[in-house]
Design an enzyme around this catalytic site. Sequence first.
Site, PDB file in Angstrom:
ATOM      1  CB  ALA A 105     -16.339  29.252  43.139  1.00 24.65           C
ATOM      2  CE  LYS A 106     -19.005  21.960  43.733  1.00 23.33           C
ATOM      3  NZ  LYS A 106     -19.525  22.472  44.762  1.00 23.33           N
TER       4      LYS A 106
END
Length: 416
Positions: A105-106
């Site tokens: 994720a980011k």
Amino acid sequence: MPNEAGFFQEVLASLEMANAHLKLPPAIYERLRTPRRSLTVSVPAQMDDGSVRFFTGYRVQYDFARGPAKGGVRYHPRVNLDEITALASLMTWKCGVVDIPFGGAKGGVACDPTKMSRTELQRLTRRYTYEISVIIGPESDIPAPDVYTDEQTMAWMMDTYSMMKGYSVPSIVTGKPVCVGGSLGRAKATSEGLVITVAEALRHLGLSLKDQRVSVLGFGKVGYNAAKILYDMGARITGLADSKGAVHNAKGLDVDAASIHKKEAGELRGFRGGDGMTVDELLAIESDILVPAALEGQINGRNVDRIRTKIVAEGANNPITNEADAVLKDKNVFLLPGILANAGGVVVSYFEWVQDLQRYFWNETEINEKLRTIMTRAFKEVLAIAEEKKTDMRTAAMVLGVKRVSDAVMARGLYP
Ligand code: GLU
């Protein structure tokens, strides 16, 4: 310093190179080319003068077939959905390379944190956390620091999430201060991991670290700590750069003195321990090890020709565009790709999350030993694939990371 083709396109091109070896079923390949969940939020925050500004924030969960989505949050004016998607994709393959049970994720907020006060940053962080709280959680998606976010940012995120729940949830973020459930060794983990892979690369090439000339581009958390650790181990740090300029000294720079100067002056420029120059001028000076540790696209078609070095270790995520990567390959540079070289941060984030969940904490020696075991194993696995498939280290790392994710996707099958 733009990526030639758009950042996410660049990552997809690396995925395609990996798939040339893996030959995944078309539907699985398509699954891996597509972000699983992308959230864009509007983040209103009160400024110190009483006005309210609206920022745009993102959280992308690229894939979570192997476990909770994991990845940092960055504050930077250039943050946009393409960049966050690309970085979330890289986190997915990175967790696969080091074989920790996370997806990728980011997150990020488009803002200029260098022009905001601490109270403004706190209000922004709390509201951003609230806005993304609909998808994050210790079992689903665990944020961490990235560019221009730090332990303090994580403490505010942890507090905001905990206040919403009504009890403390340390496992919601990693990279927190140790006093609220952070892990020993996390602050320097990315750089420690990078240095472990550099040492392995040197051993593979039959070289020793002593007196190697090292240039580090970027003097934030990762760049500074990498320079400091290499310096303490006997390497010669001949070049240092931040976003404003560079310094060089063929005899070696004093990293501690450079850091004191940077703290006082806010930039490396003006540091008297070496000759001041532009970053591009520094790039043109020969080194043995180059560590790009600032932002993506730092080494690109415009400046790659001037580089003369033996090893490049990516401290940042994709600091080298695909175009520049091809040039370095032609020059026979040994590349340590970011999804291997900078994975130490997320590895110790994994340790932090495990410690928080079991509420039992390890000492720093245990953490550093476990980090070394994982980084060394990952380096050897990537090198073995590069040799077996007669390919470069970046493609080999992608093959390893993507294979682990695609194995999980295939084992789980299609729902419903
Ligand atoms: N931001 C770091 C990275 O790009 C760490 C992410 C994490 O620990 O979750 O790898």
